[in-house]
Every structure is written in structure tokens, then in C-alpha cells.
Design a protein around this motif. Structure first.
Motif, mmCIF file in Angstrom:
data_model
loop_
_atom_site.group_PDB
_atom_site.id
_atom_site.type_symbol
_atom_site.label_atom_id
_atom_site.label_comp_id
_atom_site.label_asym_id
_atom_site.label_seq_id
_atom_site.Cartn_x
_atom_site.Cartn_y
_atom_site.Cartn_z
ATOM 1 N N GLU A 67 -44.768 95.172 42.822
ATOM 2 C CA GLU A 67 -43.843 96.298 42.876
ATOM 3 C C GLU A 67 -44.459 97.519 42.187
ATOM 4 O OE1 GLU A 67 -39.127 96.561 42.257
ATOM 5 O OE2 GLU A 67 -40.232 96.226 40.386
ATOM 6 N N MET A 68 -45.136 97.307 41.073
ATOM 7 C CA MET A 68 -45.803 98.404 40.378
ATOM 8 C C MET A 68 -46.902 99.021 41.242
ATOM 9 S SD MET A 68 -45.689 96.290 36.844
ATOM 10 C CE MET A 68 -47.319 96.683 36.324
ATOM 11 N N MET A 69 -47.636 98.184 41.941
ATOM 12 C CA MET A 69 -48.668 98.701 42.852
ATOM 13 C C MET A 69 -48.043 99.531 43.961
ATOM 14 S SD MET A 69 -50.904 95.229 43.206
ATOM 15 C CE MET A 69 -50.666 94.018 41.913
ATOM 16 N N ARG A 70 -46.896 99.099 44.454
ATOM 17 C CA ARG A 70 -46.181 99.864 45.477
ATOM 18 C C ARG A 70 -45.715 101.205 44.915
ATOM 19 N NH1 ARG A 70 -41.356 96.577 47.385
ATOM 20 N NH2 ARG A 70 -41.253 98.220 48.987
ATOM 21 N N GLU A 71 -45.272 101.193 43.674
ATOM 22 C CA GLU A 71 -44.872 102.451 43.044
ATOM 23 C C GLU A 71 -46.047 103.424 42.963
ATOM 24 O OE1 GLU A 71 -41.467 100.365 40.173
ATOM 25 O OE2 GLU A 71 -43.368 101.052 39.320
ATOM 26 N N LEU A 72 -47.230 102.907 42.664
ATOM 27 C CA LEU A 72 -48.425 103.752 42.563
ATOM 28 C C LEU A 72 -48.953 104.169 43.931
ATOM 29 C CD1 LEU A 72 -50.326 101.773 39.785
ATOM 30 C CD2 LEU A 72 -49.223 104.003 39.509
ATOM 31 N N GLY A 73 -48.658 103.374 44.955
ATOM 32 C CA GLY A 73 -49.139 103.676 46.298
ATOM 33 C C GLY A 73 -50.576 103.277 46.561
ATOM 34 N N ILE A 74 -51.124 102.370 45.736
ATOM 35 C CA ILE A 74 -52.539 102.008 45.868
ATOM 36 C C ILE A 74 -52.786 101.168 47.111
ATOM 37 C CG2 ILE A 74 -52.991 102.186 43.407
ATOM 38 C CD1 ILE A 74 -52.783 99.111 43.285
ATOM 39 N N LYS A 75 -54.060 101.124 47.506
ATOM 40 C CA LYS A 75 -54.452 100.427 48.727
ATOM 41 C C LYS A 75 -55.076 99.061 48.467
ATOM 42 C CE LYS A 75 -53.128 103.757 51.393
ATOM 43 N NZ LYS A 75 -51.892 103.587 52.194
ATOM 44 N N THR A 117 -43.152 115.584 36.732
ATOM 45 C CA THR A 117 -41.795 115.937 36.306
ATOM 46 C C THR A 117 -40.841 114.755 36.419
ATOM 47 O OG1 THR A 117 -41.296 116.736 38.540
ATOM 48 C CG2 THR A 117 -42.085 118.350 36.935
ATOM 49 N N ASP A 118 -41.237 113.731 37.195
ATOM 50 C CA ASP A 118 -40.369 112.553 37.318
ATOM 51 C C ASP A 118 -40.356 111.774 36.019
ATOM 52 O OD1 ASP A 118 -39.932 113.150 39.974
ATOM 53 O OD2 ASP A 118 -41.617 111.932 40.669
ATOM 54 N N THR A 119 -39.265 111.117 35.770
ATOM 55 C CA THR A 119 -39.171 110.224 34.609
ATOM 56 C C THR A 119 -38.957 108.778 35.031
ATOM 57 O OG1 THR A 119 -36.782 110.644 34.466
ATOM 58 C CG2 THR A 119 -38.236 112.037 33.131
ATOM 59 N N VAL A 120 -38.780 108.554 36.325
ATOM 60 C CA VAL A 120 -38.570 107.208 36.854
ATOM 61 C C VAL A 120 -39.561 106.994 37.993
ATOM 62 C CG1 VAL A 120 -36.991 105.602 37.950
ATOM 63 C CG2 VAL A 120 -36.140 107.212 36.218
ATOM 64 N N MET A 121 -40.298 105.902 37.932
ATOM 65 C CA MET A 121 -41.259 105.594 38.992
ATOM 66 C C MET A 121 -40.514 104.972 40.172
ATOM 67 S SD MET A 121 -44.510 105.781 39.771
ATOM 68 C CE MET A 121 -45.581 105.703 38.337
ATOM 69 N N THR A 122 -40.712 105.529 41.358
ATOM 70 C CA THR A 122 -40.070 105.019 42.554
ATOM 71 C C THR A 122 -41.131 104.561 43.550
ATOM 72 O OG1 THR A 122 -39.999 107.232 43.517
ATOM 73 C CG2 THR A 122 -38.048 106.472 42.310
ATOM 74 N N THR A 150 -41.474 93.404 29.675
ATOM 75 C CA THR A 150 -41.099 94.589 30.443
ATOM 76 C C THR A 150 -42.279 95.528 30.607
ATOM 77 O OG1 THR A 150 -38.855 94.434 29.596
ATOM 78 C CG2 THR A 150 -39.522 96.552 30.525
ATOM 79 N N ARG A 151 -42.486 96.003 31.838
ATOM 80 C CA ARG A 151 -43.539 96.964 32.149
ATOM 81 C C ARG A 151 -42.908 98.337 32.369
ATOM 82 N NH1 ARG A 151 -45.215 91.697 32.630
ATOM 83 N NH2 ARG A 151 -46.560 91.158 34.397
ATOM 84 N N THR A 152 -43.458 99.374 31.719
ATOM 85 C CA THR A 152 -42.935 100.733 31.825
ATOM 86 C C THR A 152 -44.071 101.681 32.147
ATOM 87 O OG1 THR A 152 -41.273 100.207 30.128
ATOM 88 C CG2 THR A 152 -41.629 102.534 30.647
ATOM 89 N N PRO A 153 -43.911 102.531 33.152
ATOM 90 C CA PRO A 153 -45.017 103.433 33.517
ATOM 91 C C PRO A 153 -45.276 104.484 32.447
ATOM 92 C CG PRO A 153 -43.052 103.974 34.782
ATOM 93 C CD PRO A 153 -42.749 102.692 34.062
ATOM 94 N N ARG A 154 -46.534 104.706 32.161
ATOM 95 C CA ARG A 154 -46.948 105.795 31.289
ATOM 96 C C ARG A 154 -47.131 107.071 32.114
ATOM 97 N NH1 ARG A 154 -50.398 101.513 28.515
ATOM 98 N NH2 ARG A 154 -49.460 101.345 26.436
ATOM 99 N N LYS A 155 -47.341 108.170 31.424
ATOM 100 C CA LYS A 155 -47.630 109.423 32.108
ATOM 101 C C LYS A 155 -48.814 109.253 33.049
ATOM 102 C CE LYS A 155 -48.916 114.259 31.329
ATOM 103 N NZ LYS A 155 -49.131 115.320 30.306
ATOM 104 N N SER A 156 -49.831 108.487 32.629
ATOM 105 C CA SER A 156 -51.012 108.287 33.464
ATOM 106 C C SER A 156 -50.670 107.623 34.785
ATOM 107 C CB SER A 156 -52.049 107.453 32.721
ATOM 108 O OG SER A 156 -51.501 106.203 32.320
#
Length: 511
Positions: free
Chosen positions: A94-102, A502-507, A476-482
Motif C-alpha cells: 500500500e505504501m508503494m502504491r501511495e508513492l506510485g513506484i514501478k 502541501t499534503d499532510t496525508v499520503m493517498t 505503524t508506518r507514517t510518511p515523512r516529508k521525503s
């Protein structure tokens, strides 16, 4: 007068070098990545999986070391639970999907699949875990890239000598064949071994990785030859038995930092340092002649003779073995983090323990706080070294296709990781400089998807795009600014130093 001239020349040389470094690492215009360039992230089995003794998994060398002497690790921790990815793999995807990686680079645990270390017993629960992970990745069009060996050797094999036993060539080949057979219908990218230098020098010559044999000048060379032969065996097995039906690629993930001369007088010393530190494992595979770099063979043989050895401590390849190892990689896999400065003078005599790999090399390396950003001393940020390394790989090895399998930056935690963002951007910019000059770099994996067990540093040094809460049983995993910055790079296929999330929630965006 001559002294003043030489001083002025040295000053001009240093200024010109410094300015060229700035040019290569500080362009702040929006830059586009080549069409088809792949972005991903990376982890390794022992660092994230946990579940160290469940469902039939046997102990590995890190289980053995951390359980027998816990405080060899800086914070007295271990990977027994780590990120608990054995159970939380769907959240990882799910985190990879949030990042959009291939693509996602991960490693298999040898003792989770083969608890006896050999193919007489295949652990179905371990196989099912990797099947589940692979299928979950493919469900969302994320390409799995598998590393067969990322440092977690079965403890049973270590008790037989591990990478110093030449029979490990057969053992590793058997393991590779099982992995190709089990997963190769869906996995098209295979890395045989991660970071040979760390495996052999740090684990067998020194004490900074398991199994900590501390047999300098002997064991690292035994390990080096066996490791290269084992890699070649895995490559040939794929070539002979699987390539025609599976159509994948096989390569090795090198750890290569850049070694920069302290001054123009140290160019030869730095060149020899690069030959020892990473070309030792690259030259046998990627050079036209094969075999170890000539300077390595010469220096080790000369040192061995001086020390009274009957023969060189470097166990050389036979002509048949040179041919067997040469050209056994379809891609140049590169892990890179930083740069060291190099010099050689009389002070090097007696500086290192003798015999040893570093005494054979005969140079002194260092870094300065000039390149420190953030609170961690673990990774100095020197992006121009990345450019120089990629340029040398292009020039010395006929411009191979390069995948960056690891590149990242350590912090001590926190979600607002501007230092990691700065490091990411400047290293990607340096990579683009090399690409624009012709280097064939086609993929980049950020290390790491999330915080993990960082070997001898435990959980002190954090490399994750996502912060992991190790006080929470749910990890729990939480996205950093990076993570938000990397997502924008992946999404736009461009590098913009001025972008601020500007987002505060990773979608999750649709892939």
C-alpha cells in the motif's frame, strides 16, 4: 619563488575542483528523467520481515549473533520482529502504491525457504509468504526485483565455513535454482548477491558484519573468490535452464563509494583505492579481460612475499575460472551512498594491521564534517562523487546498463526530514548529470521504503521514506516529508528543487 608558485597552483587546483563539484551537484532548474526511467524502493529480508523463528524458518547468522551477544548491536536490538513485514506485507505494498513506484527490490531469506540450507526440504510456509508478496505487487503493476542473498546466510552453512568454503558455490547454485523455479514465472529481475565487499571484508576479514570472523588478509580473499564463483554459478544456471522460458535478467548489486584524491599528488593512490574497494568485484565480471584488477594482484602478491607467505594470500582464478565469471551480469547493479578522500604517505606504514586488506591497499581514507548535513554521522552528503563514479563505470566498463539498487540517507527519526530531501535531490541531480553525458542509468531504488534494522546500528540510524514506530506493536508506518517529495518526483518524472509538499496525508494514485 618556486614554492610560492606551487602553493598558488595547488590553491587554483583545489578551487577548480571545488567549483566543478558545485557545477555537477547544484543545478536547481527543473530537470526531466529519461523516458522509461524506473523509480522504486528497496528493503532486505532480515531488516524488515521479523518472524525470525515462525512457520519453519531456520536461524541465520544474524539471528545467531544477536541472540548470543545482543549488545554487539549499538542499541542491543535485533531483527526478531523488525518491521513485521512477514505479516504486514499488504501495508508495505500500500505504501508503494501511495508513492506510485514501478518496482520494489526485496530479498529472500535463504533459511526461510530452505530450513536445512539445502533443497531436500522446501518450506511451503516461507514460499507462500513470498508468493503472496509477489502476487500483491503484481496486482498493482509493481515489478518485483529479488535479491537472492542480502547477508542472512543460514547459520548451519556458516558452521561449515560459510563463504570461505568453496562448496558454497554448489550450495548457492542449488538455492538459486529453487528460487528461479518457484518465482521465476513472475519475477524478471534477479540480483544474486548484495554488496560483496561488505559480505567478505566486513563479515570475514573484520568484525563489522556477521559472522565477524576477524581473519584479516586471509578470509576476505577466500570469501571474495567463492562469492564471485557462486554468483557466476547462479547466472549460468539461469542462462542454461530458465532464461529461454522466463526471459529475465540476472546481475549483482555492488557497493561502490567514490574515492577522491586529496590532491593532484594522490591521483594514483585514489585510483588504486577504487580498484581495491569495488573494482575488485566488478573487474572479473565487466572487464574485457576478466580476473581481478592487475594492481590488486600485484600489491597482494608483493605484500604476501614481504610477510613470508609461500604464495599470495589472494586466491587467484584459473584461466577457466576467469572465463566462467566474465560477462555474468546483464545489468550493473550499484549501491552508492558517499565519497571518501584518499592519500598515501609514509604514515600509512604500520597504520593498518598486517596482514590485512587495508594494509595491502596501502592508502588512508577519510571524510570531513564539511559534508555533514543533519544529526547523523552515518552518511556524508557528497553528490559529486556519485557523478564521478558513474562516469568512471561508463568509461572503464564500456558503458553498461546501470540500475541504482540503493541510494539514501540516514537520520535519527522525525517526519520533517529536510536533510534526506536535500540529499535525495542532489544525488538525483548528480545522476542526471552523468546520464546527460551518456551514462546508461535506467532505474533508481531509494533506500529505504521504511525504517528498518540497520545491522550493527540497530534502529538508531533511520533510512526510511516512512517512519516506523517501534514502540507500537502494530509497527505503524507514517510518511515523512521525503515520501511526499519522492512521490512528486515519480509522478512528474522530473526533479524540482523548489517543490514543497502541501499534503499532510499520503493517498494512493492509480498506477
Amino acid at each position: 619563488m618556486m614554492l610560492r608558485f606551487l602553493t598558488l597552483f595547488a590553491l587554483i587546483f583545489c578551487i577548480s575542483v571545488t567549483e566543478s563539484h558545485k557545477i555537477k551537484s547544484a543545478r536547481h532548474d527543473v530537470r526531466n528523467f529519461p523516458e522509461g526511467f524506473l523509480f522504486g524502493t528497496a528493503t532486505a529480508s532480515y531488516q524488515v520481515e521479523g518472524a525470525w523463528d515462525v512457520d519453519g524458518k531456520a536461524p541465520n547468522i544474524w539471528d545467531h549473533m544477536t541472540h548470543n551477544d545482543p549488545c554487539l548491536i549499538k542499541d542491543c536490538s535485533n531483527g526478531d520482529i523488525a518491521d513485521n513485514s512477514y505479516y504486514l506485507y499488504k501495508r508495505d505494498v500500500e505504501m508503494m502504491r501511495e508513492l506510485g513506484i514501478k518496482f520494489y527490490r526485496f530479498s529472500l531469506s535463504w533459511p526461510r525457504i530452505l530450513p536445512t540450507s539445502f533443497p531436500d526440504e522446501i518450506n511451503e510456509a516461507g514460499v507462500q509468504y513470498y508468493n503472496n508478496l509477489i502476487d500483491e505487487l503484481l496486482k498493482y503493476n509493481i515489478e518485483p526485483m529479488i535479491t537472492l542473498y542480502h547477508w542472512d546466510l543460514p547459520q548451519k552453512l556458516q558452521e561449515l565455513g560459510g563463504w570461505t568454503n568453496p562448496f558454497i558455490v554448489d550450495w548457492f547454485g542449488d538455492y538459486a535454482r529453487i528460487a528461479y523455479r518457484l518465482f521465476g514465472d513472475r519475477v524478471k529481475y534477479w540480483m544474486t548477491i548484495n554488496e560483496p565487499y561488505q559480505v567478505c571484508y566486513q563479515g570475514y576479514g573484520d568484525v563489522t558484519k556477521a559472522p565477524r570472523l576477524n581473519m584479516k588478509g586471509i578470509a576476505e580473499y577466500m570469501c571474495g573468490k567463492n562469492l564471485l564463483m557462486a554468483h557466476a554459478r547462479a547466472y549460468h544456471i539461469y542462462d542454461d535452464e530458465f532464461r529461454s522460458s522466463q526471459n529475465g535478467v540476472v546481475f549483482i548489486a555492488y557497493s561502490a563509494q567514490w574515492y577522491e584524491p586529496e590532491s593532484e599528488n594522490e591521483i594514483q593512490a585514489a585510483e588504486e583505492c577504487n580498484q581495491f574497494m569495488w573494482a575488485f568485484y566488478v573487474h572479473p565480471i565487466f572487464s574485457e579481460t576478466g580476473d581481478y584488477p592487475p594492481i590488486v594482484k600485484e600489491r597482494v602478491a608483493a605484500k604476501s612475499a614481504e610477510q613470508g607467505f609461500a604464495r599470495s594470500r589472494l586466491i587467484e582464478f584459473t584461466p577457466e575460472e576467469v572465463d566462467y565469471v566474465r560477462d555474468t551480469a546483464d545489468i550493473f547493479g550499484l549501491n552508492h551512498y558517499s565519497t571518501n578522500f584518499v592519500y598515501r604517505n609514509d604514515s600509512v606504514n604500520g597504520y593498518y594491521e598486517s596482514p590485512s586488506f587495508y594494509d595491502d591497499m596501502g592508502v588512508i581514507m577519510y571524510q570531513t564534517d564539511e559534508y555533514k548535513i543533519g544529526e547523523s554521522d552515518f552518511t556524508k552528503s557528497i553528490p559529486w562523487g556519485f557523478y564521478k563514479l558513474l562516469t568512471k563505470i561508463r568509461e572503464d566498463y564500456n558503458n553498461p546498463t546501470v540500475f541504482i539498487c540503493e541510494n539514501g540517507f540516514a537520520t535519527h527519526g522525525g517526519l520533517n526530514d529536510d536533510d534526506r530531501v536535500q540529499n535525495m535531490r542532489t544525488y538525483l541531480s548528480a545522476m542526471l548529470d552523468a546520464i546527460e553525458e551518456g551514462s546508461d542509468v535506467r532505474a533508481y531504488a531509494f533506500w529505504s521504503l521504511m525504517d528498518n534494522f540497520e545491522w550493527m546500528q540497530g534502529y538508531i540510524e533511520r533510512f526510511g521514506l516512512y517512519e516506523v514506530d517501534y514502540e507500537d506493536p502494530e509497527r505503524t508506518r507514517t510518511p515523512r516529508k521525503s515520501a511526499f517529495v519522492y512521490k512528486e518526483i515519480v509522478k512528474t518524472h522530473s526533479l524540482d528543487f523548489h517543490y514543497e509538499p502541501t499534503d499532510t496525508v499520503m493517498t494512493i494514485d492509480e498506477l
